[in-house]
Design a protein around this motif. Structure first.
Motif, PDB file in Angstrom:
ATOM      1  N   PHE A 270      14.332  43.335  -7.111  1.00  0.00           N
ATOM      2  CA  PHE A 270      15.154  43.831  -6.000  1.00  0.00           C
ATOM      3  C   PHE A 270      14.471  43.660  -4.647  1.00  0.00           C
ATOM      4  O   PHE A 270      13.242  43.597  -4.557  1.00  0.00           O
ATOM      5  N   ASP A 271      15.285  43.629  -3.606  1.00  0.00           N
ATOM      6  CA  ASP A 271      14.837  43.591  -2.224  1.00  0.00           C
ATOM      7  C   ASP A 271      13.968  44.823  -1.954  1.00  0.00           C
ATOM      8  O   ASP A 271      14.440  45.959  -2.052  1.00  0.00           O
ATOM      9  N   PRO A 272      12.688  44.671  -1.602  1.00  0.00           N
ATOM     10  CA  PRO A 272      11.810  45.832  -1.419  1.00  0.00           C
ATOM     11  C   PRO A 272      12.272  46.750  -0.299  1.00  0.00           C
ATOM     12  O   PRO A 272      12.114  47.968  -0.384  1.00  0.00           O
ATOM     13  N   TYR A 273      12.842  46.176   0.768  1.00  0.00           N
ATOM     14  CA  TYR A 273      13.316  47.006   1.888  1.00  0.00           C
ATOM     15  C   TYR A 273      14.476  47.898   1.438  1.00  0.00           C
ATOM     16  O   TYR A 273      14.516  49.101   1.742  1.00  0.00           O
ATOM     17  N   LEU A 274      15.405  47.341   0.681  1.00  0.00           N
ATOM     18  CA  LEU A 274      16.541  48.119   0.198  1.00  0.00           C
ATOM     19  C   LEU A 274      16.104  49.181  -0.812  1.00  0.00           C
ATOM     20  O   LEU A 274      16.637  50.296  -0.824  1.00  0.00           O
ATOM     21  N   ILE A 275      15.108  48.858  -1.668  1.00  0.00           N
ATOM     22  CA  ILE A 275      14.613  49.835  -2.635  1.00  0.00           C
ATOM     23  C   ILE A 275      13.958  51.004  -1.912  1.00  0.00           C
ATOM     24  O   ILE A 275      14.118  52.176  -2.293  1.00  0.00           O
ATOM     25  N   ARG A 276      13.190  50.699  -0.833  1.00  0.00           N
ATOM     26  CA  ARG A 276      12.555  51.780  -0.088  1.00  0.00           C
ATOM     27  C   ARG A 276      13.606  52.722   0.502  1.00  0.00           C
ATOM     28  O   ARG A 276      13.465  53.956   0.461  1.00  0.00           O
ATOM     29  N   ILE A 277      14.696  52.145   1.046  1.00  0.00           N
ATOM     30  CA  ILE A 277      15.784  52.965   1.584  1.00  0.00           C
ATOM     31  C   ILE A 277      16.440  53.778   0.468  1.00  0.00           C
ATOM     32  O   ILE A 277      16.710  54.972   0.624  1.00  0.00           O
ATOM     33  N   PHE A 278      16.685  53.120  -0.660  1.00  0.00           N
ATOM     34  CA  PHE A 278      17.331  53.807  -1.783  1.00  0.00           C
ATOM     35  C   PHE A 278      16.499  55.018  -2.216  1.00  0.00           C
ATOM     36  O   PHE A 278      17.037  56.120  -2.423  1.00  0.00           O
ATOM     37  N   LEU A 279      15.165  54.828  -2.364  1.00  0.00           N
ATOM     38  CA  LEU A 279      14.311  55.915  -2.828  1.00  0.00           C
ATOM     39  C   LEU A 279      14.159  57.004  -1.773  1.00  0.00           C
ATOM     40  O   LEU A 279      14.016  58.184  -2.101  1.00  0.00           O
ATOM     41  N   ASP A 280      14.205  56.617  -0.484  1.00  0.00           N
ATOM     42  CA  ASP A 280      14.127  57.624   0.584  1.00  0.00           C
ATOM     43  C   ASP A 280      15.327  58.556   0.554  1.00  0.00           C
ATOM     44  O   ASP A 280      15.227  59.740   0.895  1.00  0.00           O
ATOM     45  N   TYR A 281      16.491  58.028   0.166  1.00  0.00           N
ATOM     46  CA  TYR A 281      17.729  58.812   0.127  1.00  0.00           C
ATOM     47  C   TYR A 281      18.206  59.006  -1.313  1.00  0.00           C
ATOM     48  O   TYR A 281      19.393  59.083  -1.593  1.00  0.00           O
ATOM     49  N   ARG A 282      17.290  59.075  -2.225  1.00  0.00           N
ATOM     50  CA  ARG A 282      17.625  59.069  -3.655  1.00  0.00           C
ATOM     51  C   ARG A 282      18.622  60.175  -4.043  1.00  0.00           C
ATOM     52  O   ARG A 282      19.505  59.965  -4.859  1.00  0.00           O
ATOM     53  N   GLN A 283      18.474  61.353  -3.441  1.00  0.00           N
ATOM     54  CA  GLN A 283      19.337  62.455  -3.851  1.00  0.00           C
ATOM     55  C   GLN A 283      20.801  62.173  -3.538  1.00  0.00           C
ATOM     56  O   GLN A 283      21.706  62.572  -4.287  1.00  0.00           O
ATOM     57  N   GLU A 284      21.061  61.515  -2.412  1.00  0.00           N
ATOM     58  CA  GLU A 284      22.447  61.183  -2.057  1.00  0.00           C
ATOM     59  C   GLU A 284      23.061  60.240  -3.096  1.00  0.00           C
ATOM     60  O   GLU A 284      24.234  60.390  -3.468  1.00  0.00           O
ATOM     61  N   PHE A 285      22.252  59.282  -3.581  1.00  0.00           N
ATOM     62  CA  PHE A 285      22.766  58.341  -4.573  1.00  0.00           C
ATOM     63  C   PHE A 285      22.922  59.018  -5.938  1.00  0.00           C
ATOM     64  O   PHE A 285      23.858  58.725  -6.686  1.00  0.00           O
ATOM     65  N   ILE A 286      22.010  59.933  -6.251  1.00  0.00           N
ATOM     66  CA  ILE A 286      22.122  60.677  -7.514  1.00  0.00           C
ATOM     67  C   ILE A 286      23.378  61.542  -7.501  1.00  0.00           C
ATOM     68  O   ILE A 286      24.101  61.649  -8.498  1.00  0.00           O
ATOM     69  N   ASP A 287      23.662  62.147  -6.330  1.00  0.00           N
ATOM     70  CA  ASP A 287      24.879  62.964  -6.218  1.00  0.00           C
ATOM     71  C   ASP A 287      26.120  62.132  -6.465  1.00  0.00           C
ATOM     72  O   ASP A 287      27.075  62.585  -7.120  1.00  0.00           O
ATOM     73  N   ILE A 288      26.166  60.917  -5.919  1.00  0.00           N
ATOM     74  CA  ILE A 288      27.312  60.029  -6.170  1.00  0.00           C
ATOM     75  C   ILE A 288      27.412  59.716  -7.662  1.00  0.00           C
ATOM     76  O   ILE A 288      28.494  59.747  -8.251  1.00  0.00           O
ATOM     77  N   ARG A 289      26.265  59.440  -8.249  1.00  0.00           N
ATOM     78  CA  ARG A 289      26.260  59.077  -9.676  1.00  0.00           C
ATOM     79  C   ARG A 289      26.918  60.156 -10.549  1.00  0.00           C
ATOM     80  O   ARG A 289      27.663  59.878 -11.466  1.00  0.00           O
ATOM     81  N   TYR A 290      26.674  61.420 -10.215  1.00  0.00           N
ATOM     82  CA  TYR A 290      27.194  62.494 -11.056  1.00  0.00           C
ATOM     83  C   TYR A 290      28.470  63.102 -10.514  1.00  0.00           C
ATOM     84  O   TYR A 290      28.946  64.102 -11.037  1.00  0.00           O
ATOM     85  N   SER A 291      29.043  62.504  -9.495  1.00  0.00           N
ATOM     86  CA  SER A 291      30.356  62.980  -9.028  1.00  0.00           C
ATOM     87  C   SER A 291      31.495  62.261  -9.748  1.00  0.00           C
ATOM     88  O   SER A 291      32.630  62.693  -9.721  1.00  0.00           O
ATOM     89  N   TYR A 292      31.180  61.149 -10.408  1.00  0.00           N
ATOM     90  CA  TYR A 292      32.162  60.431 -11.243  1.00  0.00           C
ATOM     91  C   TYR A 292      31.514  60.267 -12.616  1.00  0.00           C
ATOM     92  O   TYR A 292      31.016  59.208 -12.969  1.00  0.00           O
ATOM     93  N   ASP A 293      31.539  61.328 -13.429  1.00  0.00           N
ATOM     94  CA  ASP A 293      30.697  61.339 -14.610  1.00  0.00           C
ATOM     95  C   ASP A 293      31.481  61.222 -15.909  1.00  0.00           C
ATOM     96  O   ASP A 293      31.079  61.745 -16.919  1.00  0.00           O
ATOM     97  N   GLU A 294      32.613  60.531 -15.899  1.00  0.00           N
ATOM     98  CA  GLU A 294      33.454  60.530 -17.091  1.00  0.00           C
ATOM     99  C   GLU A 294      32.842  59.786 -18.263  1.00  0.00           C
ATOM    100  O   GLU A 294      33.249  59.971 -19.399  1.00  0.00           O
ATOM    101  N   ASP A 295      31.838  58.910 -18.008  1.00  0.00           N
ATOM    102  CA  ASP A 295      31.253  58.168 -19.127  1.00  0.00           C
ATOM    103  C   ASP A 295      29.836  58.628 -19.445  1.00  0.00           C
ATOM    104  O   ASP A 295      29.084  57.947 -20.098  1.00  0.00           O
ATOM    105  N   LEU A 296      29.482  59.835 -18.949  1.00  0.00           N
ATOM    106  CA  LEU A 296      28.139  60.352 -19.272  1.00  0.00           C
ATOM    107  C   LEU A 296      28.105  60.850 -20.713  1.00  0.00           C
ATOM    108  O   LEU A 296      29.088  61.337 -21.219  1.00  0.00           O
TER     109      LEU A 296
END
Length: 603
Positions: free
Chosen positions: A577-603
């Motif tokens: 992966f693009d290192p710059y994008l990964i750094r941004i992703f990890l800096d805001y990880r909680q926001e992405f985790i929240d999205i992941r579990y807001s549509y959880d029909e296949d968990l």
């Protein structure tokens, strides 16, 4: 400029003429000068009401009550209501086991749920609520609508009121006799259901005093064909026809009672009277009919009485508020019935008003005003016609553009969901990848419109899987080398499907479909692109897709723990992966985790 001056010279005198006309019309409509003071409004109270229906929402009576309750609460200017609704469906299911299940379900849902009031419709639901009153609905005011069983006030607990369903059989018959004074026969369209038999029993008692003057015929043991023959051969001079309910005939064939009524009314030679508001369908004359709106209004008023600590009767007997004489004017005219035989408070629907005779002075003044003002309007319309046409066309084009764009987005999302569902993913995967891609793009500094386009385009990142055999996509376990080679072709297939499109959005979709499996270190497929040679949208979707896939359960793997997924992304920074994008992703990880579990029909 000269034209504007000319218009003003004409228009200013017309202001005085129109003002005079307006004053005349106002005086004609209301000759009393009344000063209306706007009272101070008390603060609006918020109330939560649980509505429990004995039957399902497909039953016309139930649907009418629910609609009326909603309408009454929306019209309130003193309370803001939240309505919770339960349909018990006891007309179809009425076993002891089913009733036990309902008790358990209502207890589980509402034992600790605060409610300000309860409205329950019909007997079965009322009996069920009474069973739960002490443990679940204690100290909550309850109003029951349409109760057939006869209760004394001593049998009803404090804080409970009922509105009985007392059908005015005699009022209906008397009104039919007034409209058809020469009739000799009374036909009662009724079936063998418990509702039908209850009504038959009540009518047999109510009509005893009429049996020496009229021949009464009940059709609870007749087939629908036999009823149709009777109605086809009926005579408007000799036959009174009263429809109660006909949901099942003697052959045990079941019908929709409202549709059956409409069908019977269309073939009957004599007018058909009905007793319920929801039975007021095409070709039915009408009658002294119960109003679901009035029932709902009475129930809400009763609850408000309880909230205000007023003494509310346990049995509400004000039937004048829930029954109205209502007739359909075209049907009335078809049978040449005499309006003079109607009660003074009867309502004739669909009667064409004679505005000219009733308001000839107002009409005359209005026409004079319109005629005078028309000259100005026509002149102004002539001047601004082109501009108005241009504005209208521009608006239509904008609306059409928005509609096409929304439709395009909807098709893309739905197609993406369909494609994903061919494999082990679900439609929620498409939604999550779209939301994660959009947020990552925004955090990476991508413009708002481009980020929105990326959100839509990401839904079809696996477009090419439409060309991959389902046996491979749905295979549980590891793919063979040959199978994996086939799967990898989905990137080229997706690109080839859209590569010739001139649309910017489709160009982005084609690029993402082709490149979302490329790697930052150049070891990806199909073309081994490296670093920024991979389009930015594709690099973003690659992270979103892998993140969500690893977090999800598939037929060939279990879902990873979120910490394992984040550790994997850290390890693949600068590799997959693009290192710059990964750094941004990890800096805001909680926001992405929240999205992941807001549509959880296949968990």
């Amino acid at each position: 400029m000269n034209r504007i001056k000319f218009v003003l010279l004409i228009f200013l005198p017309l202001i005085f003429i129109i003002s005079f006309m307006y004053i005349s019309i106002t005086e004609e409509m209301n000759r009393e000068n009344t000063v209306h003071l706007i009272p101070l409004q008390p603060p609006i109270e918020k109330r939560t009401i649980l509505v429990i229906h004995s039957y399902d929402e497909g039953f016309a009576w139930t649907a009418g009550l629910q609609e009326s309750i909603t309408k009454v609460t929306q019209e309130s200017d003193t309370h803001e209501y939240q309505i919770e609704t339960e349909y018990l469906d006891t007309k179809q299911f009425h076993t002891e086991e089913y009733m036990d299940i309902l008790v358990q379900e209502l207890t589980y849902k509402y034992q600790d749920t605060p409610m300000d009031g309860i409205i329950v419709t019909d007997d079965i639901g009322f009996e069920l609520v009474m069973e739960l009153n002490e443990d679940v609905f204690k100290d909550i005011p309850i109003v029951a609508i349409g109760i057939n069983k006869v209760y004394s006030e001593a049998q009803i607990e404090d804080g409970i009121s009922i509105i009985p369903e007392v059908i005015p059989y005699i009022d209906n018959l008397e009104q039919a006799i007034a409209l058809q004074p020469n009739a000799e026969n009374v036909h009662l369209i009724i079936d063998s259901t418990p509702t039908g038999q209850y009504n038959k029993h009540q009518m047999l008692e109510a009509y005893k005093t009429y049996e020496d003057r009229y021949n009464f015929y009940y059709y609870d043991n007749a087939s629908l064909d036999e009823v149709e023959v009777v109605l086809k051969n009926s005579d408007p001079d000799d036959d009174i026809i009263l429809y109660i309910i006909f949901a099942v005939d003697s052959q045990e064939v079941r019908f929709n009672p409202t549709k059956t009524l409409s069908s019977l009314a269309s073939i009957s030679n004599a007018p058909i009277y009905a007793i319920y508001e929801y039975q007021f369908v095409s070709n039915v004359l009408g009658g002294y009919m119960s109003s679901t709106y009035s029932f709902a209004l009475e129930a809400i008023n009763a609850l408000q009485g309880y909230w205000q600590c007023k003494k509310v009767p346990k049995i509400l007997h004000d039937y004048d508020n829930v029954f109205n004489y209502v007739y359909d004017y075209p049907v009335f005219e078809r049978y040449k019935l005499d309006k003079n035989n109607l009660p003074n408070d009867a309502i004739l629907l669909n009667e064409p008003p004679d505005y000219f005779l009733e308001n000839r002075d107002l009409v005359r003044n209005f026409l004079m005003t319109v005629l005078t003002f028309s000259f100005v309007v026509i002149y102004l319309l002539f001047i601004y016609r082109r501009q108005l046409n241009m504005d209208r066309q521009r608006k239509e084009l904008l609306e059409m553009s928005d509609e096409l764009l929304d439709t395009q987005k909807e098709i893309i999302y739905r197609l993406g969901s369909i494609i994903e569902q061919r494999s082990s993913a679900t439609s929620a995967h498409v939604k999550r990848v779209a939301e994660i891609s959009y947020l990552l793009a925004v955090r990476a500094g991508v413009g708002e419109q481009d980020a929105k386009n990326l959100k839509v385009a990401s839904a079809l990142h696996d477009l090419g899987k439409i060309g991959i055999p389902e046996s491979i996509l749905s295979k549980p376990g590891t793919l063979t080398q040959e199978e994996f080679t086939v799967v990898k072709t989905h990137t080229q297939i997706g690109y080839d499907l859209l590569k010739d499109s001139k649309r910017e959005l489709f160009k982005m979709i084609a690029s993402i479909a082709l490149q979302h499996h490329e790697r930052w270190d150049g070891r990806g497929y199909p073309n081994g692109l490296q670093g920024e040679a991979i389009d930015l949208p594709s690099r973003i979707v690659a992270i979103a897709d892998v993140f969500d896939a690893l977090c999800s359960k598939r037929v060939y793997k279990e879902a990873w723990d979120i910490d394992e997924v984040l550790e994997y992304l850290e390890e693949q920074k600068g590799k997959q992966f693009d290192p710059y994008l990964i750094r941004i992703f990890l800096d805001y990880r909680q926001e992405f985790i929240d999205i992941r579990y807001s549509y959880d029909e296949d968990l």
